[in-house]
Design a protein around this motif. Structure first.
Motif, PDB file in Angstrom:
ATOM      1  N   MET A   8       6.014  -5.036  10.126  1.00 27.44           N
ATOM      2  CA  MET A   8       6.276  -3.738   9.501  1.00 27.44           C
ATOM      3  C   MET A   8       6.581  -3.987   8.026  1.00 27.44           C
ATOM      4  O   MET A   8       7.726  -4.223   7.646  1.00 27.44           O
ATOM      5  CB  MET A   8       7.442  -3.032  10.182  1.00 27.44           C
ATOM      6  CG  MET A   8       7.154  -2.567  11.594  1.00 27.44           C
ATOM      7  SD  MET A   8       8.524  -1.632  12.302  1.00 27.44           S
ATOM      8  CE  MET A   8       8.546  -0.173  11.251  1.00 27.44           C
ATOM      9  N   ASP A   9       5.531  -3.964   7.221  1.00 30.55           N
ATOM     10  CA  ASP A   9       5.677  -4.343   5.818  1.00 30.55           C
ATOM     11  C   ASP A   9       5.055  -3.333   4.859  1.00 30.55           C
ATOM     12  O   ASP A   9       4.736  -3.674   3.716  1.00 30.55           O
ATOM     13  CB  ASP A   9       5.058  -5.717   5.587  1.00 30.55           C
ATOM     14  CG  ASP A   9       3.555  -5.750   5.880  1.00 30.55           C
ATOM     15  OD1 ASP A   9       3.005  -4.726   6.325  1.00 30.55           O
ATOM     16  OD2 ASP A   9       2.933  -6.815   5.644  1.00 30.55           O
ATOM     17  N   PRO A  11       0.794  -1.231   0.000  1.00 26.41           N
ATOM     18  CA  PRO A  11       0.000   0.000   0.000  1.00 26.41           C
ATOM     19  C   PRO A  11       0.828   1.283   0.000  1.00 26.41           C
ATOM     20  O   PRO A  11       0.439   2.254  -0.649  1.00 26.41           O
ATOM     21  CB  PRO A  11      -0.837  -0.135   1.279  1.00 26.41           C
ATOM     22  CG  PRO A  11      -1.027  -1.606   1.422  1.00 26.41           C
ATOM     23  CD  PRO A  11       0.278  -2.208   0.974  1.00 26.41           C
ATOM     24  N   LEU A  12       1.969   1.292   0.706  1.00 29.12           N
ATOM     25  CA  LEU A  12       2.800   2.497   0.715  1.00 29.12           C
ATOM     26  C   LEU A  12       3.556   2.684  -0.598  1.00 29.12           C
ATOM     27  O   LEU A  12       4.179   3.724  -0.815  1.00 29.12           O
ATOM     28  CB  LEU A  12       3.791   2.468   1.882  1.00 29.12           C
ATOM     29  CG  LEU A  12       3.195   2.678   3.274  1.00 29.12           C
ATOM     30  CD1 LEU A  12       4.296   2.708   4.327  1.00 29.12           C
ATOM     31  CD2 LEU A  12       2.383   3.967   3.345  1.00 29.12           C
ATOM     32  N   SER A  28       0.615  -6.970   4.218  1.00 31.24           N
ATOM     33  CA  SER A  28      -0.199  -8.039   4.799  1.00 31.24           C
ATOM     34  C   SER A  28      -1.626  -7.586   5.129  1.00 31.24           C
ATOM     35  O   SER A  28      -2.463  -8.402   5.497  1.00 31.24           O
ATOM     36  CB  SER A  28       0.468  -8.589   6.075  1.00 31.24           C
ATOM     37  OG  SER A  28       0.683  -7.564   7.016  1.00 31.24           O
ATOM     38  N   ALA A  29      -1.894  -6.287   4.962  1.00 34.50           N
ATOM     39  CA  ALA A  29      -3.252  -5.792   5.207  1.00 34.50           C
ATOM     40  C   ALA A  29      -4.159  -6.018   3.994  1.00 34.50           C
ATOM     41  O   ALA A  29      -5.379  -5.989   4.105  1.00 34.50           O
ATOM     42  CB  ALA A  29      -3.219  -4.300   5.545  1.00 34.50           C
ATOM     43  N   TRP A  30      -3.537  -6.221   2.836  1.00 34.00           N
ATOM     44  CA  TRP A  30      -4.320  -6.469   1.619  1.00 34.00           C
ATOM     45  C   TRP A  30      -4.655  -7.926   1.488  1.00 34.00           C
ATOM     46  O   TRP A  30      -3.858  -8.788   1.845  1.00 34.00           O
ATOM     47  CB  TRP A  30      -3.521  -6.014   0.393  1.00 34.00           C
ATOM     48  CG  TRP A  30      -3.893  -4.637  -0.065  1.00 34.00           C
ATOM     49  CD1 TRP A  30      -4.996  -3.924   0.285  1.00 34.00           C
ATOM     50  CD2 TRP A  30      -3.134  -3.812  -0.950  1.00 34.00           C
ATOM     51  NE1 TRP A  30      -5.000  -2.699  -0.330  1.00 34.00           N
ATOM     52  CE2 TRP A  30      -3.864  -2.602  -1.106  1.00 34.00           C
ATOM     53  CE3 TRP A  30      -1.929  -3.969  -1.625  1.00 34.00           C
ATOM     54  CZ2 TRP A  30      -3.417  -1.565  -1.915  1.00 34.00           C
ATOM     55  CZ3 TRP A  30      -1.493  -2.928  -2.430  1.00 34.00           C
ATOM     56  CH2 TRP A  30      -2.229  -1.745  -2.575  1.00 34.00           C
TER      57      TRP A  30
END
Length: 277
Positions: A270-271, A238-239, A275-277
């Protein structure tokens, strides 16, 4: 002072695999917070280079160097004995040592990276360093922490691949048949997931003696990878970018200090949001 709890002055930390890219950064983070740091690695020349680099920014009197093979219990115990004989107690253990099998197009290595052909000697070696090594260091240094009456901190360096399967599409090469496509080897995922399991076990095992254990799971760190690989990976984050190697320093300081005094048994991922997707 708002950051007083991050202060590690008077503490001694031991970092395994300290000559590696992130190992050196973890050591820098601890030195920055005031700790004395014992750099350990099996590679003598790389260890010396790491100390020289760190000494440009931090006092060399706070940097110790110990050649240590984490996969060998006798080697780990010898370093523990040397430190004890010198009046040094390890308050913080950072289990960072690992063999990170790089995905490559080199023939021979490429074929054996695939699960169907993965060689047992490589399985044994990588598990011995990345997982058994963390167990041995935790057993030897953690036991001493528990008996000391002062407690201590263990931080296991895992990976975002402790919670995600490798996306093998990142490594695909045009023109190669499926059975020759490069892949991230199975050992990496198994080791990193195992470290999270070890973290949870240790977090409860010595809790009564004040020994906390947490894991830090970094995402991909930029280190000169090919433009094609970086572009593919960044689309999954995402970032929209890989991490800079120094971006994990504050997390290490947090996990190793009283700033995280009530955190125990956790896996800090911290990725960049992957891992949120």
């Amino acid at each position: 002072m708002p950051f007083e709890k991050f202060d590690l002055t008077g503490k001694t930390a031991l970092v395994t695999g300290a000559a590696g890219i992130l190992g050196t950064e973890h050591a820098a983070a601890l030195l920055e917070a005031g700790a004395t740091v014992a750099l350990t690695d099996v590679n003598t020349a790389a260890l010396t280079s790491a100390k020289d680099m760190l000494s440009q920014h931090f006092s060399s009197k706070n940097i110790l160097v110990k050649v240590m093979d984490v996969s060998n219990a006798e080697s780990v115990q010898d370093v523990a004995n040397e430190l004890t004989s010198g009046g040094i107690s390890v308050d913080i253990l950072v289990n960072n040592a690992a063999i990170d099998p790089k995905v490559t197009e080199e023939r021979g290595i490429l074929e054996t990276s695939r699960l169907e052909n993965f060689p047992m000697p490589q399985w044994d070696l990588q598990i011995a360093v990345g997982l058994t090594g963390a167990f041995l260091c935790s057993k030897i240094f953690g036991s001493t922490m528990a008996k000391s009456g002062r407690g201590g901190v263990i931080v296991n360096i895992a990976s975002d691949l402790s919670v995600l399967s490798p996306d093998q599409r990142l490594y695909r090469k045009a023109g190669l048949s499926k059975d020759l496509q490069p892949v991230k080897p199975v050992t990496y995922s198994v080791i990193k997931a195992g470290l999270v399991g070890l973290t949870r076990y240790l977090a409860t095992y010595w809790a009564d003696e004040g020994v906390r254990c947490n894991a830090l799971s970094p995402g991909g760190v930029f280190n000169g990878q090919s433009d094609e690989f970086v572009l593919r990976l960044c689309k999954l984050i995402p970032l929209g970018r890989m991490a800079a190697r120094e971006e994990y320093r504050a997390a290490v300081q947090f996990l190793c200090s009283d700033a995280s005094s009530y955190m125990n048994g956790q896996n800090v991922i911290m990725d960049g949001g992957r891992s949120a997707w």
